[in-house]
Enzyme design. Structure first.
Site, PDB file in Angstrom:
ATOM      1  N   GLY A   5      28.323  45.355  30.323  1.00 28.36           N
ATOM      2  CA  GLY A   5      27.906  44.571  29.379  1.00 28.36           C
ATOM      3  C   GLY A   5      28.777  43.089  29.698  1.00 28.36           C
ATOM      4  O   GLY A   5      28.271  42.110  29.060  1.00 28.36           O
ATOM      5  N   SER A   7      28.969  42.296  32.834  1.00 28.91           N
ATOM      6  CA  SER A   7      28.197  41.768  33.954  1.00 28.91           C
ATOM      7  C   SER A   7      27.796  40.384  33.884  1.00 28.91           C
ATOM      8  O   SER A   7      27.015  39.853  32.885  1.00 28.91           O
ATOM      9  CB  SER A   7      27.351  42.450  34.588  1.00 28.91           C
ATOM     10  OG  SER A   7      27.939  43.537  35.064  1.00 28.91           O
ATOM     11  N   ASP A  59      25.430  39.610  44.450  1.00 28.63           N
ATOM     12  CA  ASP A  59      25.029  39.741  43.169  1.00 28.63           C
ATOM     13  C   ASP A  59      25.310  38.549  42.340  1.00 28.63           C
ATOM     14  O   ASP A  59      26.337  38.536  41.861  1.00 28.63           O
ATOM     15  CB  ASP A  59      26.054  40.915  42.885  1.00 28.63           C
ATOM     16  CG  ASP A  59      25.610  41.487  41.351  1.00 28.63           C
ATOM     17  OD1 ASP A  59      24.239  40.876  40.795  1.00 28.63           O
ATOM     18  OD2 ASP A  59      26.311  41.904  40.728  1.00 28.63           O
TER      19      ASP A  59
HETATM   20  N1  ARG Z   1      27.710  46.401  35.995  1.00 24.56           N
HETATM   21  C1  ARG Z   1      28.493  46.211  34.785  1.00 24.56           C
HETATM   22  C2  ARG Z   1      27.637  45.346  33.892  1.00 24.56           C
HETATM   23  O1  ARG Z   1      26.291  45.514  34.006  1.00 24.56           O
HETATM   24  C3  ARG Z   1      29.844  45.726  35.037  1.00 24.56           C
HETATM   25  C4  ARG Z   1      30.800  46.485  35.263  1.00 24.56           C
HETATM   26  C5  ARG Z   1      32.017  46.034  35.632  1.00 24.56           C
HETATM   27  N2  ARG Z   1      32.910  47.186  35.713  1.00 24.56           N
HETATM   28  C6  ARG Z   1      34.088  47.335  36.174  1.00 24.56           C
HETATM   29  N3  ARG Z   1      34.661  48.585  36.064  1.00 24.56           N
HETATM   30  N4  ARG Z   1      34.876  46.189  36.276  1.00 24.56           N
HETATM   31  O2  ARG Z   1      27.877  44.894  32.797  1.00 24.56           O
END
Ligand code: ARG
Length: 847
Positions: A239, A241, A137
């Site tokens: 957010g 990510s 990713d």
């Molecule tokens: N997938 C999320 C995003 O698009 C990030 C999530 C991270 N979550 C976590 N529990 N560390 O922003």
């Protein structure tokens, strides 16, 4: 990013100061590499509490069609590193033209001073990326023109493939993501930073291997790394990510990870998962080849100390819930009493070190909810094991508190946080997807204002009924029952309820693995229905944690409902009548099946007849049982409803007996009028009736008692014979409209007959219908209820006759010929029947 309320303050004290960075030994750097991983010292301002501008100069914000979607990091003037999942939707890469990169941003509100924007020329994603859980990713963005490097815009260092980040190292993640699940970063959208510990692969895998709700487990793959804490509470979130996880080594910041995913945010035993950057050195180099200057991959300043190869793994530490532990049921360490001068104490629950949840109507005038109370200074909160009462700093009512019973909630902030220990200790709160299993062990606890002393604790035991029952009793016909994983709309516990007026409210605490959750609240005051329904707290978790940062939302701890548990439960509500739901049976409980319409009719103190609740104040019984032949007076009768062994149960006097006039002197069915209504509950609910013959595809049972002394309900499975077969077997002795049944193997002797047991059928939709009452002394013959529709409807107002469906049971009689085998069959009708069964096609039996 979720973080502890006090974190930013702590953070600044721990982070190395600019001076430290400068003084530290400068690592070897390749001549053609650009300087990386060093924030501009002069840009850092001492003091303050948010991430200071210029602290993380490589942090960028990626905007898609004008709004922030993901983070990223500047790794070279023309290159940004981010996460692949930010750009791939439904397997296709979104066009680069829709994206913009914001550099040098601190607060995303108002004029972006010192910030600049670059268009994206290309988005590159590894060929093997498919979805976040499968790894790879990461993404590279080539900017349409190079970024302007300056104090607020600088690249981060990238680790080489051989770089080892030591487990346990404190690193930093940054971003503009949500501050909690479903809780966006508030204006002015200042960049957030959180300190996260690198977790070893084994430790992280160990946490994620424990099946969570809905059997969630996850396999950590090479190229992923975890950072966070077993106890949760600090994490990245939606957010964030694509943003960087950076660790300082030798005065430079190296990007160890890219924010990728997690399970919820900040949940216990669910640390954040990041794409490890080091393993992708070759891929990154290949993509940026030829671009000058490219990203810097400095040699690791010092080899990690933990010897050759992999640093030693820490052991698997699973964090236990910090909320919801009680020494014994009834001694609730979260029980809070709010004392407002001039009114009765209000009962609430401690949900964090500084916040108490209680009904808003304790404090607000429901007519003028905006008249906020002014004298908070005089309010006090009593908590268990605290020497003194706490003072109150603030009252925050739920925005819908004044018009919505389900939102009658307020949060009170204590002036000073209390030390959490065995007591006081907060209660756990459910996430929206929490599914309290049917049969869960629950307790009622005081909630809001109540005058009465707590009832004996045995009476406060409760057991959760299925969603289907709860939803369909109060919902509409055909309504969809929320599936496990969807927030419930109501919670129904079965509990032993006294026949007394009690104006107090109750909260519903449910236990999972020894941990108590505040599952729902109910205000029973002033409601003649005395609702057994509780408003679930599921939907309020986000509001509570938004206001009371650090409330203890806890994952579901028990989810094993077995292979044939919930799946077999119907998901739509069976037909209702104009008077609402009927014939809904709560699922089996340890006390046995609940038969909420089965009534004990105690006649003149000397016998007990079976009766069936057909309307809130009417019970149907067999005339021969309640009125003995030859007696001229109406006997004294009492009716009890409720399940076996439960006491006290619902009881009523019989004030009149009605018999249908058109059937002569001794009609088989009698209606008993009760002294007052019985409101629907798991213990007492009217059954459905059916006007025509039998509901199609129903399965039928004789419901009675094994023994009229202890009266534990038993049900014997039967098939109902067609009228022709019935007639042939019993010849002339039968009055019209008689039903004959055949018991399933081994069921014959289940119930006694002197109490005149009823014959019930369960429809395909799941509701129960009363079809007959036993005739005198018979196990096989029943007086049919359907043909008496007109009389019953006229006598009883709110009777539940379902609309007829399928073919009527009593078809026009065809030939009068009985099967020849019966004619010569010796002995009783029963033995004739056994002969017959061997000869006849099964279609003659309805079962
Ligand atoms: N997938 C999320 C995003 O698009 C990030 C999530 C991270 N979550 C976590 N529990 N560390 O922003």
């Amino acid at each position: 990013m979720t973080q502890h309320l006090l974190l930013p303050l702590v953070v600044l004290a721990i982070r190395p100061l600019p001076g430290d960075l400068q003084d530290s030994a400068s690592p070897t750097q390749e001549a053609d590499d650009l300087d990386c991983g060093r924030p501009e010292p002069s840009a850092r301002i001492m003091g303050g509490s948010d991430a200071q501008p210029g602290t993380w100069p490589w942090q960028v914000s990626l905007h898609h069609r004008g709004s922030h979607v993901c983070g990223g990091s500047l790794i070279a003037p023309s290159w940004v590193l981010s996460a692949a999942h930010c750009f791939v939707s439904n397997g296709t890469l979104e066009p680069a033209a829709e994206w913009a990169v914001l550099l040098g941003v601190h607060s995303q509100d108002g004029p972006l001073d010192g910030a600049h924007v670059r268009a994206v020329a290309a988005i590159l994603v590894p060929d093997n990326y498919s979805s976040v859980e499968l790894g790879a990713d990461l993404a590279l963005l080539r900017l349409a023109s190079p970024a302007r490097l300056g104090p607020a815009v600088r690249p981060v260092c990238l680790p080489r493939a051989s770089h080892r980040f030591v487990h346990g190292t404190a690193c930093w993640a940054t971003g503009w993501g949500d501050v909690q699940e479903a809780d966006p970063l508030p204006v002015p959208w200042v960049l957030q930073e959180v300190r996260l510990k690198l977790l070893g692969e084994a430790a992280c895998q160990c946490l994620y291997s424990r099946p969570g709700p809905f059997n969630l487990t996850f396999q950590l793959l090479p190229g992923m790394l975890c950072a966070g804490y077993p106890e949760g509470r600090r994490d990245t979130c939606q957010g964030d990510s694509g943003g960087p996880l950076v660790c300082e080594e030798g005065g430079r910041w190296f990007q160890a990870g890219i924010t990728s995913f997690g399970f919820g945010c900040g949940r216990r035993n669910r640390p954040g998962v990041f794409t490890a950057v080091a393993p992708y050195e070759a891929w990154i180099r290949a993509q940026v080849m030829g671009s000058e200057p490219g990203p810097a991959f400095p040699i690791q300043p010092q080899e990690p100390q933990s010897g050759p190869g992999e640093p030693r793994e820490e052991n698997c530490t699973i964090a236990l819930p910090e909320c919801g532990k009680a020494p014994r049921p009834g001694a609730w360490p979260w029980e809070a009493q709010v004392i407002v001068p001039g009114s009765r104490p209000c009962h609430g629950a401690l949900v964090s070190e500084s916040w108490v949840l209680a009904p808003a109507t304790c404090f607000l005038d429901p007519i003028n909810p905006d008249d906020a109370p002014r004298d908070l200074g005089a309010w006090r909160v009593l908590l268990p094991s605290r020497p003194r009462a706490e003072r109150v700093a603030r009252l925050v009512a739920h925005e819908n508190a004044s018009w919505d019973d389900a939102s009658d909630l307020a949060l009170l902030q204590l002036r000073a946080p209390v030390n959490l220990s065995a007591a006081p200790r907060p209660v756990c709160l459910p996430h929206p997807e929490h599914y309290f299993l049917p049969g869960s062990r629950c307790r009622l606890a005081r909630w809001g204002r109540g005058e009465r002393a707590p009832r004996s604790s045995a009476l406060l035991e409760a057991e959760l009924l299925s969603r289907w029952w709860c939803h369909c009793l109060h919902g509409r016909q055909g309504a969809q029952v929320p599936l496990p994983g969807d927030p419930p709309r109501a919670l129904c516990p079965a509990y032993r309820e006294e026949e007394e007026e009690d104006d107090s409210g109750w909260s519903l605490l449910c236990q999972e693995e020894g941990t108590w959750f505040l599952a729902g609240v109910a205000d029973l005051s002033g409601n003649c229905l005395r609702p057994r329904v509780f408003s679930p707290l599921h939907d309020h978790g986000p509001w509570i944690s938004h206001v009371a940062r650090g409330a203890y939302l806890e994952d579901q701890l028990a989810w094993d409902w077995g292979p044939d548990g919930e799946e077999t439960e119907p998901h739509t509500c069976p037909p209702h009548t104009e008077h609402g739901a009927c014939g809904l049976q709560p699922e089996a409980s340890p006390e046995g099946l609940l038969w909420p319409w089965l009534a004990e009719v105690h006649v003149a103190g000397d016998r007990v007849c079976a009766g069936i609740l057909v309307a809130p104040s009417w019970v149907l019984a067999a005339t021969h049982c309640v009125l003995r032949l030859g007696s001229t007076t109406v006997p004294h009768m009492e009716v009890y409803l409720g399940w076996a062994g439960a006491s006290p149960r619902v009881s009523r006097l019989v004030v009149s007996i009605r018999l249908p006039r058109h059937l002569g002197l001794r009609p088989p069915l009698a209606l008993l009028e009760l002294s007052s209504r019985v409101e629907p509950s798991p213990a007492a609910l009217p059954i459905c009736l059916y006007p025509g013959g039998l509901p199609l595809g129903a399965s039928c049972w004789v419901l009675g008692w094994k023994d009229p002394q202890d009266r534990v309900p038993v049900a014997a499975a039967v098939s109902i014979l067609t009228p022709r077969l019935c007639h042939c077997l019993y010849e002339s002795v039968l009055p019209p409209g008689t039903l004959c049944v055949l018991y399933t193997e081994g069921q014959e002797d289940k119930c006694e007959v002197t109490s005149a047991p009823p014959l019930l059928c369960r429809t395909q939709g799941g509701s129960w219908v009363l079809v007959g009452m036993a005739m005198r002394g018979s196990r096989e013959l029943f007086a049919a209820v359907g043909p008496e529709e007109a009389w019953i409807s006229q006598t009883v107002g709110e009777v539940h006759f379902l609309p007829p469906s399928g073919s009527p049971y009593w078809p026009p009689e065809g030939s009068n010929l009985c099967p020849p085998a019966l004619a010569g069959a010796p002995g009783s009708p029963r033995s004739a029947l056994s002969v017959l069964l061997l000869l006849l096609p099964p279609a003659l039996l309805q079962g």
